[in-house]
Enzyme design. Structure first.
Site, short mmCIF file in Angstrom:
data_model
loop_
_atom_site.label_atom_id
_atom_site.label_comp_id
_atom_site.label_asym_id
_atom_site.label_seq_id
_atom_site.Cartn_x
_atom_site.Cartn_y
_atom_site.Cartn_z
N ARG A 131 0.84 -1.20 0.00
CA ARG A 131 0.00 0.00 0.00
C ARG A 131 0.88 1.26 0.00
NH1 ARG A 131 -5.20 1.34 -1.31
NH2 ARG A 131 -6.30 2.48 0.30
N THR A 419 -9.28 0.44 -10.17
CA THR A 419 -8.52 -0.70 -9.67
C THR A 419 -8.61 -1.92 -10.61
OG1 THR A 419 -9.01 0.15 -7.46
CG2 THR A 419 -8.16 -2.06 -7.53
N GLU A 439 -5.98 4.02 -7.47
CA GLU A 439 -7.16 4.60 -6.81
C GLU A 439 -8.17 5.08 -7.84
OE1 GLU A 439 -9.95 5.08 -4.55
OE2 GLU A 439 -9.51 7.08 -5.28
N ASP A 459 -8.01 8.05 -0.01
CA ASP A 459 -8.70 6.99 0.73
C ASP A 459 -8.65 7.24 2.24
OD1 ASP A 459 -9.61 5.59 -1.42
OD2 ASP A 459 -8.25 3.88 -1.21
N SER A 483 -8.00 0.75 2.94
CA SER A 483 -8.42 0.26 1.63
C SER A 483 -9.66 -0.62 1.78
CB SER A 483 -7.28 -0.55 1.02
OG SER A 483 -7.70 -1.18 -0.17
N SER A 484 -10.33 -0.85 0.64
CA SER A 484 -11.40 -1.85 0.60
C SER A 484 -10.97 -3.07 -0.20
CB SER A 484 -12.63 -1.27 -0.10
OG SER A 484 -13.11 -0.16 0.59
#
Ligand code: GLY
Length: 597
Positions: A131, A419, A439, A459, A483-484
């Protein structure tokens, strides 16, 4: 029952209709794709056949290895590595390098990624956190103006302010160091060749460029690449990217030190700091200090399976795990029954309430990580749903077991879908699930050395506090934004049975949870599970996928007390099921394919 035909008609059919306002907003960053076979006429016979198989709604079947990703050129590069005996980690390097060229709006060297690895030799699952990090000069009010007001989303996104330290190059290198066996430089060669010789701009890339014309033309280098001579790149146009080839050659020869230090790093920093109208604070020190972190997976029991994925700073595995962990306490065997979607919708709302309160980068803030997926806690949360016959009137965060007395405010952040996801199983039986992003579509819109820089810092929560309490996901120097992304590997008795993940902003969580239920609980093959129309509830309206049979649930869900919203839901699910054979599924909403041998 009224909706009885839903399950049997789950082979996805899209009837393109005029998009509503919300869809137009989403289209500004991630358009619906034309996935026609003709758009990829120069592919190998195997890839052409894989595209046709997807269009027929069938899974691709193979015995030895399988790969599924968002662009056929990228899949072909990975397939060649696997066919030559490379590992899933080797193939990922080749795929990611090509994706950064042919799908630059979604992922690339300027972004970040999370990777879940099942190791066939040890039977262990590891996750790698690539990340982006917030620059050391960032402060919690990064996305506020001088009056303390939150910036508008795109005011924050476009330019240097939103750019975090990229993690994808180092993630590629670390995965290769840990699990690769092919020559590093050779893995970058397909992308270098395509960048030098040129590739045909895909329909999705062309539409994305046209839909984002104003923002993409704000910076000269970005405009010059995507709008040569002032005209947007068109579908099928041959595009070369010699700067990208040069960047990859340097990484091939010198490793990612050539990216994180020296002239490339200096150019990245200069681009961020000199972004006209919206400069950022990234420094060469941020790049030099960047590291990938290996973390234990988050695993949750579901039916006879263990669902494992990426923990903090991603909320993915915890939120998917909470939904499935709650569903494990409920009866949900008939997806044609609207009440099953009440159970799923409210499990999701309860999980998102906890996500907004508790989930962030646990290296920076204390988190009740184990408590959030504790089976007793999840059965208590499921009991709230079971006690009702209608949608829960109120949904609030719960009190998972925790050794802290910390009070948090609820997160305020905005996420748009973008993404890309890569699923791979290699000939040794290793499995890799990686979700990769810059993103927003085209990230920060800053283009340097042949690739786009991310806007991942958006984010983070733009607000620092809520109701007087600090927000866990606020900006802090060196921290990773929540994040998701939910790269997932499901095992049964310790052996992998499903590799899955998707793009889609915070809807990723719903897409992945539903696909796991569809394949493992509702017995759909992996392509049918991926194609199944979407019904997604995060914390507000119930989103129903326009042009599909999901729309039939509008009235029943409204009768149960939900607000509904019919809209495009552009996932990009790529999944591989592992049984007597390998079966691959690629999302019909995107351009990708599954390919195996
Ligand atoms: N930027 C998308 C995500 O991390 O969820």
């Amino acid at each position: 029952m009224l909706l009885r035909h839903f399950l049997s008609s789950c082979v996805f059919t899209v009837f393109l209709v005029s998009p509503g306002f919300a869809q137009q907003a989403a289209d500004a960053v991630e358009p619906e794709a034309d996935t026609g076979v003709s758009a990829f006429a120069n592919l190998s016979d195997a890839a052409q056949s894989a595209l046709a198989t997807k269009e027929a709604g069938e899974p691709v079947v193979a015995d030895d290895w399988m790969i599924a990703a968002a662009n056929p050129l990228a899949v072909e590069a990975g397939a060649e590595v696997l066919a030559n005996g490379g590992t899933a980690a080797d193939a990922m390097v080749a795929v990611q390098a090509v994706l950064g060229l042919v799908e630059p709006q979604s992922s690339g060297l300027g972004g970040g990624a999370f990777l879940v690895w099942y190791d066939a030799a040890s039977g262990e699952i590891t996750t790698l956190d690539g990340r982006e990090t917030a620059p050391l000069a960032a402060t919690p009010t990064l996305f506020q103006d001088e009056n303390g007001e939150r910036l508008g989303f795109f005011d924050a996104v476009v330019g240097g302010l939103s750019v975090g330290t990229p993690g994808t190059p180092k993630l590629m290198e670390e995965a290769h160091r840990l699990w690769g066996r092919s020559n590093w430089g050779d893995l970058l060669e397909p992308a270098i060749t395509l960048a030098e010789d040129g590739f045909a701009v895909s329909p999705r890339m062309a539409t994305s460029i046209a839909n984002d014309a104003e923002r993409l033309q704000r910076f000269p280098a970005t405009a010059a690449y995507f709008f040569p001579g002032g005209t947007p790149l068109a579908e099928g146009q041959t595009l070369q990217n010699p700067a990208y080839a040069d960047t990859l050659r340097q990484i091939a020869q010198h490793g990612t030190d050539a990216f994180y230090t020296g002239p490339i790093a200096e150019d990245i920093v200069a681009t961020v700091r000199n972004a006209d109208g919206n400069p950022g604070v990234l420094s060469t020190l941020d790049l030099a200090l960047y590291d990938v972190v290996a973390r234990p997976p988050i695993c949750v029991d579901f039916l006879s399976y263990e669902v494992c994925g990426m923990g903090p700073p991603s909320s993915g595995a915890l939120t998917v795990g909470q939904i499935l962990g709650m569903m494990d306490n409920l009866a949900f065997d008939d997806p044609a029954d609207a009440d099953v979607w009440r159970l799923i919708g409210d499990a999701s709302r309860l999980a998102f309430a906890d996500r907004g309160r508790y989930m962030a980068d646990s290296d920076f803030v204390p988190m009740p990580t184990e408590g959030l997926v504790d089976p007793t806690y999840l059965s208590e949360r499921a009991a709230l749903i079971e006690a009702e016959t209608n949608a829960l009137a109120e949904v609030s965060p719960g009190n998972p077991e925790w050794d802290h007395a910390q009070l948090w405010g609820d997160d305020v952040s905005i996420e748009f879908p973008s993404t890309s996801h890569i699923s791979i199983v290699d000939g040794d039986g290793n499995a890799l699930s990686m979700t990769t992003t810059i993103e927003n579509g085209f990230g920060s819109r800053l283009f340097v050395r042949g690739f786009l820089l991310n806007n991942e810092l958006t984010d983070f929560s733009f607000a620092t506090h809520a109701d007087g309490y600090p927000i866990a996901n606020r900006v802090e120097p060196g921290k990773r934004p929540r994040s998701s992304m939910s790269p997932t590997i499901v095992t049964e008795g310790g052996a992998p049975v499903l590799v899955v993940g998707s793009p889609g902003g915070s809807r990723i969580i719903g897409y992945v949870a539903k696909t796991i239920m569809a394949h493992l609980a509702w017995d759909m093959d992996v392509q049918a599970a991926v194609s199944m129309p979407h019904l997604v509830n995060r914390f507000g309206t119930y989103d129903l996928e326009e042009g599909t049979d999901a729309v039939a649930f509008e009235e029943p869900l409204q009768a149960l007390g939900y607000e509904t919203n019919i809209r495009g839901l552009t996932s990009g699910l790529h999944a591989i099921s592992i049984g007597d054979t390998l079966q691959g599924g690629a999302d019909p909403r995107r351009e990708g394919i599954a390919l195996g041998e």
